[in-house]
Design an enzyme around this catalytic site. Structure first.
Site, PDB file in Angstrom:
ATOM      1  N   GLY A  45      36.574  42.129  34.112  1.00 56.70           N
ATOM      2  CA  GLY A  45      37.609  43.046  33.650  1.00 56.70           C
ATOM      3  C   GLY A  45      37.345  44.418  34.210  1.00 56.70           C
ATOM      4  CD  GLN A  50      35.677  50.133  34.187  1.00 53.13           C
ATOM      5  OE1 GLN A  50      36.503  49.263  33.917  1.00 53.13           O
ATOM      6  NE2 GLN A  50      34.385  49.870  34.347  1.00 53.13           N
ATOM      7  CB  CYS A  88      30.310  48.455  31.519  1.00 52.60           C
ATOM      8  SG  CYS A  88      31.727  49.454  31.965  1.00 52.60           S
ATOM      9  CG  LEU A  89      32.540  46.051  36.914  1.00 50.42           C
ATOM     10  CD1 LEU A  89      33.887  45.891  37.611  1.00 50.42           C
ATOM     11  CD2 LEU A  89      31.473  45.243  37.631  1.00 50.42           C
ATOM     12  CG  HIS A 130      34.286  46.129  27.735  1.00 49.65           C
ATOM     13  ND1 HIS A 130      32.912  46.161  27.627  1.00 49.65           N
ATOM     14  CD2 HIS A 130      34.584  46.825  28.859  1.00 49.65           C
ATOM     15  CE1 HIS A 130      32.407  46.857  28.647  1.00 49.65           C
ATOM     16  NE2 HIS A 130      33.404  47.270  29.411  1.00 49.65           N
ATOM     17  CD  GLU A 131      37.828  45.955  30.992  1.00 54.50           C
ATOM     18  OE1 GLU A 131      38.004  47.119  31.390  1.00 54.50           O
ATOM     19  OE2 GLU A 131      36.786  45.330  31.245  1.00 54.50           O
ATOM     20  CG  HIS A 134      36.673  50.959  30.070  1.00 55.07           C
ATOM     21  ND1 HIS A 134      35.696  51.872  30.393  1.00 55.07           N
ATOM     22  CD2 HIS A 134      36.130  49.737  30.305  1.00 55.07           C
ATOM     23  CE1 HIS A 134      34.609  51.212  30.803  1.00 55.07           C
ATOM     24  NE2 HIS A 134      34.845  49.920  30.750  1.00 55.07           N
TER      25      HIS A 134
END
Ligand code: ZN
Length: 163
Positions: A45, A50, A88-89, A130-131, A134
């Site tokens: 995701g 991001q 997380c990226l 989670h997304e 963000h």
């Protein structure tokens, strides 16, 4: 287009993002770019902030064929809770346990501009939460109950696979 991923700490990861008002070609290009970027980084995701875009757009693909594009997503109902490990990226090499709702109902717009409503469970529900965090400037590390050192991740997963 593959975008560079913004890494924490960066104030762009902590701001609130504005809803999409109209689904333009730019939004469609962004969705494509997000997907390419997510795949290139082996993610499940990614959210627009991001890659430095200040709008409420995120994508999730926890399993092949379960690809979701979320425009202005909103969680309208939750049930239950469970704990699992997240990464997380934007925060490489950091992993930790987060408690999330185990079942959610999400309302969002798809790329056609149609209002959609879906229910998601377990790991998919987790990824969506989670997304969406963000999109509100919240990182999982702010909710982390316990950090799992990267070299212990595999052990932790094995020990908890039946949780
Ligand atoms: Zn993330």
């Amino acid at each position: 287009m593959r975008y560079p991923i913004i890494l924490n700490p960066d104030e762009r990861l902590h701001r609130t993002n504005r809803p999409v008002e109209m689904i333009t070609d730019e939004v469609i290009d962004l969705l494509e770019g997000l997907r390419e970027t997510m795949i290139a980084h082996d993610g499940i995701g990614i959210a627009a902030p991001q890659i430095g875009k200040n709008i409420q757009v995120a994508i999730v693909e926890v399993e092949e064929g379960e690809y979701l594009e979320l425009i202005n997503p909103e969680i309208i109902d939750t049930k239950g809770a469970n704990r699992d490990v997240e990464g997380c990226l934007s925060i490489p090499h950091v992993y930790g346990v987060v408690e999330r709702a185990s079942e959610i109902t999400v309302r969002y717009y798809d790329r056609e501009g149609d209002e959609m409503e879906i229910q998601a469970f377990d790991y998919l529900a987790r990824a969506i939460q989670h997304e969406i965090d963000h999109l509100h400037g919240i990182l999982f590390t702010e909710k982390m109950i316990e950090q799992i050192p990267e070299d212990q991740l595999e052990n932790y997963m094995e020990e908890h696979e039946n949780d």
